[in-house]
Design a protein around this motif. Structure first.
Motif, PDB file in Angstrom:
ATOM      1  N   MET A 111       1.105  -1.127   0.019  1.00  0.00           N
ATOM      2  CA  MET A 111       0.481   0.423   0.216  1.00  0.00           C
ATOM      3  C   MET A 111       0.836   1.700   0.030  1.00  0.00           C
ATOM      4  N   THR A 112       2.051   1.207  -0.004  1.00  0.00           N
ATOM      5  CA  THR A 112       3.024   2.432  -0.073  1.00  0.00           C
ATOM      6  C   THR A 112       3.576   2.262  -1.185  1.00  0.00           C
ATOM      7  N   THR A 113       4.717   3.132  -1.598  1.00  0.00           N
ATOM      8  CA  THR A 113       5.468   3.350  -2.120  1.00  0.00           C
ATOM      9  C   THR A 113       6.748   4.237  -1.837  1.00  0.00           C
ATOM     10  N   VAL A 114       8.132   4.166  -2.290  1.00  0.00           N
ATOM     11  CA  VAL A 114       9.076   4.913  -1.631  1.00  0.00           C
ATOM     12  C   VAL A 114       9.730   5.007  -3.032  1.00  0.00           C
ATOM     13  N   ARG A 115      10.253   6.378  -2.280  1.00  0.00           N
ATOM     14  CA  ARG A 115      10.317   7.504  -3.627  1.00  0.00           C
ATOM     15  C   ARG A 115      11.403   8.725  -2.697  1.00  0.00           C
ATOM     16  N   PRO A 116      12.078   9.268  -4.215  1.00  0.00           N
ATOM     17  CA  PRO A 116      12.531  10.342  -3.143  1.00  0.00           C
ATOM     18  C   PRO A 116      12.333  11.362  -2.412  1.00  0.00           C
ATOM     19  N   PHE A 117      13.036  11.990  -1.403  1.00  0.00           N
ATOM     20  CA  PHE A 117      12.337  12.740  -0.244  1.00  0.00           C
ATOM     21  C   PHE A 117      12.523  14.321  -1.524  1.00  0.00           C
ATOM     22  N   TRP A 134      23.585  14.586   0.173  1.00  0.00           N
ATOM     23  CA  TRP A 134      22.732  13.183   0.008  1.00  0.00           C
ATOM     24  C   TRP A 134      22.171  12.933  -0.310  1.00  0.00           C
ATOM     25  N   PRO A 135      21.588  12.856  -0.839  1.00  0.00           N
ATOM     26  CA  PRO A 135      20.201  12.863  -1.679  1.00  0.00           C
ATOM     27  C   PRO A 135      19.849  11.228  -2.212  1.00  0.00           C
ATOM     28  N   GLU A 136      20.309  10.801  -2.998  1.00  0.00           N
ATOM     29  CA  GLU A 136      19.767   9.557  -2.468  1.00  0.00           C
ATOM     30  C   GLU A 136      19.860   8.800  -1.416  1.00  0.00           C
ATOM     31  N   TYR A 137      19.913   9.691  -0.376  1.00  0.00           N
ATOM     32  CA  TYR A 137      19.815   8.979   0.742  1.00  0.00           C
ATOM     33  C   TYR A 137      18.690   8.783   1.849  1.00  0.00           C
ATOM     34  N   PHE A 138      17.482   9.796   0.625  1.00  0.00           N
ATOM     35  CA  PHE A 138      16.686  10.390   1.779  1.00  0.00           C
ATOM     36  C   PHE A 138      15.817  10.430   1.118  1.00  0.00           C
ATOM     37  N   SER A 139      14.622   9.122   1.453  1.00  0.00           N
ATOM     38  CA  SER A 139      13.771   8.884   1.441  1.00  0.00           C
ATOM     39  C   SER A 139      12.303   8.600   1.965  1.00  0.00           C
ATOM     40  N   VAL A 140      10.974   8.736   0.557  1.00  0.00           N
ATOM     41  CA  VAL A 140       9.862   8.642   1.366  1.00  0.00           C
ATOM     42  C   VAL A 140       8.750   7.486   1.007  1.00  0.00           C
ATOM     43  N   ALA A 141       8.354   7.542   2.076  1.00  0.00           N
ATOM     44  CA  ALA A 141       7.278   6.621   1.880  1.00  0.00           C
ATOM     45  C   ALA A 141       5.272   6.962   2.071  1.00  0.00           C
ATOM     46  N   THR A 142       5.351   6.695   1.130  1.00  0.00           N
ATOM     47  CA  THR A 142       3.945   7.552   0.026  1.00  0.00           C
ATOM     48  C   THR A 142       2.414   6.786   0.377  1.00  0.00           C
ATOM     49  N   GLY A 145      -1.283   9.925  -0.743  1.00  0.00           N
ATOM     50  CA  GLY A 145      -0.286  10.641  -1.035  1.00  0.00           C
ATOM     51  C   GLY A 145       0.472  11.300   0.575  1.00  0.00           C
ATOM     52  N   ALA A 146      -0.572  10.820   1.096  1.00  0.00           N
ATOM     53  CA  ALA A 146       0.248  11.699   3.019  1.00  0.00           C
ATOM     54  C   ALA A 146       1.941  10.367   3.398  1.00  0.00           C
ATOM     55  N   ILE A 147       2.508  11.741   3.620  1.00  0.00           N
ATOM     56  CA  ILE A 147       4.093  10.693   3.855  1.00  0.00           C
ATOM     57  C   ILE A 147       3.417   9.377   5.476  1.00  0.00           C
ATOM     58  N   ALA A 148       3.515   7.837   4.759  1.00  0.00           N
ATOM     59  CA  ALA A 148       3.693   7.311   5.798  1.00  0.00           C
ATOM     60  C   ALA A 148       4.942   7.150   6.671  1.00  0.00           C
ATOM     61  N   GLY A 149       6.077   7.237   6.155  1.00  0.00           N
ATOM     62  CA  GLY A 149       8.165   7.001   6.236  1.00  0.00           C
ATOM     63  C   GLY A 149       8.623   7.982   6.322  1.00  0.00           C
ATOM     64  N   TYR A 150       9.863   8.413   6.624  1.00  0.00           N
ATOM     65  CA  TYR A 150      10.935   7.951   5.432  1.00  0.00           C
ATOM     66  C   TYR A 150      12.221   7.423   6.643  1.00  0.00           C
ATOM     67  N   VAL A 151      12.880   7.940   5.361  1.00  0.00           N
ATOM     68  CA  VAL A 151      14.873   7.261   6.296  1.00  0.00           C
ATOM     69  C   VAL A 151      15.148   8.328   5.561  1.00  0.00           C
ATOM     70  N   LEU A 152      16.038   8.427   6.414  1.00  0.00           N
ATOM     71  CA  LEU A 152      17.736   9.310   5.496  1.00  0.00           C
ATOM     72  C   LEU A 152      18.576   9.145   6.398  1.00  0.00           C
ATOM     73  N   GLY A 153      20.603   9.658   5.519  1.00  0.00           N
ATOM     74  CA  GLY A 153      21.142   8.751   5.899  1.00  0.00           C
ATOM     75  C   GLY A 153      22.362   9.517   5.377  1.00  0.00           C
ATOM     76  N   LYS A 155      11.370  -2.094   4.460  1.00  0.00           N
ATOM     77  CA  LYS A 155      11.211  -1.046   2.782  1.00  0.00           C
ATOM     78  C   LYS A 155      12.250  -0.427   3.317  1.00  0.00           C
ATOM     79  N   LEU A 156      11.863   0.612   4.095  1.00  0.00           N
ATOM     80  CA  LEU A 156      12.458   1.834   4.398  1.00  0.00           C
ATOM     81  C   LEU A 156      14.385   0.972   4.787  1.00  0.00           C
TER      82      LEU A 156
END
Length: 186
Positions: A9-15, A47-55, A59-67, A97-98
């Motif tokens: 139910m979620t999609t991971v994409r760049p932040f 580090w844009p490649e390390y910043f991902s968001v799960a929507t 379209g609501a943001i369900a979570g994110y990871v940054l590194g 997943k993140l």
């Protein structure tokens, strides 16, 4: 990567910069650090490649990871600066997943030896999740969180670390000033 309903139910994409205006619902957990705008923008630019968001589907943001990638020589590694999932999207495999996303970037884009993260000693749910994902407590960083709570420095060796040197000598304790430049310290 990622299991359960979270993957479906979620999609991971760049932040993106626009996400800075909509992510705050994710940061409601007592264990989630909320950083200032400069912090997020500096990661996004460096580090844009390390910043991902799960929507979620709406379209609501369900979570994110940054590194980030840091270190030298055998200490070259990916670092998880933050990973969090909104309360209504937990227990769906989304954090896994993140984390898979960040680990894959560490291997494919940076050829890192390992991934590390710091977690509050009292955050037993997160520690258990990281252990399920293959992380081990490498060391304790005393009084890491504002001098009030210890952190566990947890690590997961990646393919490049064939001899698992990144987790040798586990179980010791250090102070934050002893982290050194390979681990975000002085």
């Amino acid at each position: 990567g990622g299991g359960g309903r979270g993957g479906a139910m979620t999609t991971v994409r760049p932040f993106t910069c626009d996400d800075l205006f909509t992510y705050n619902d994710v940061n409601t957990d007592v264990f989630t650090e909320t950083f200032n705008l400069h912090f997020y923008l500096s990661y996004l630019s460096r580090w844009p490649e390390y910043f991902s968001v799960a929507t979620a589907p709406d379209g609501a943001i369900a979570g994110y990871v940054l590194g980030k990638a840091e270190g030298r020589g055998g200490n070259w590694h990916g670092h998880v600066s933050a990973v969090t999932v909104a309360p209504s999207y937990r227990r769906m495999g989304l954090a896994s997943k993140l984390m898979d996303e960040l680990e894959g970037i560490s291997e494919r884009h940076h050829d890192a030896y390992f991934v590390d993260l710091f977690v509050r000693e009292s955050n037993t749910n997160a520690i258990a999740m990281y252990e399920r994902l293959g992380y081990v407590v490498y060391r304790t960083v005393l009084d890491y969180y504002s001098g009030e709570e210890n952190a566990f420095d947890m690590r997961k060796p990646l393919r490049r670390d064939t001899e698992r040197r990144s987790v040798e000598g586990r179980g010791h304790a250090i102070r934050p000033h002893q982290l050194g430049p390979d681990f975000g310290g002085a």
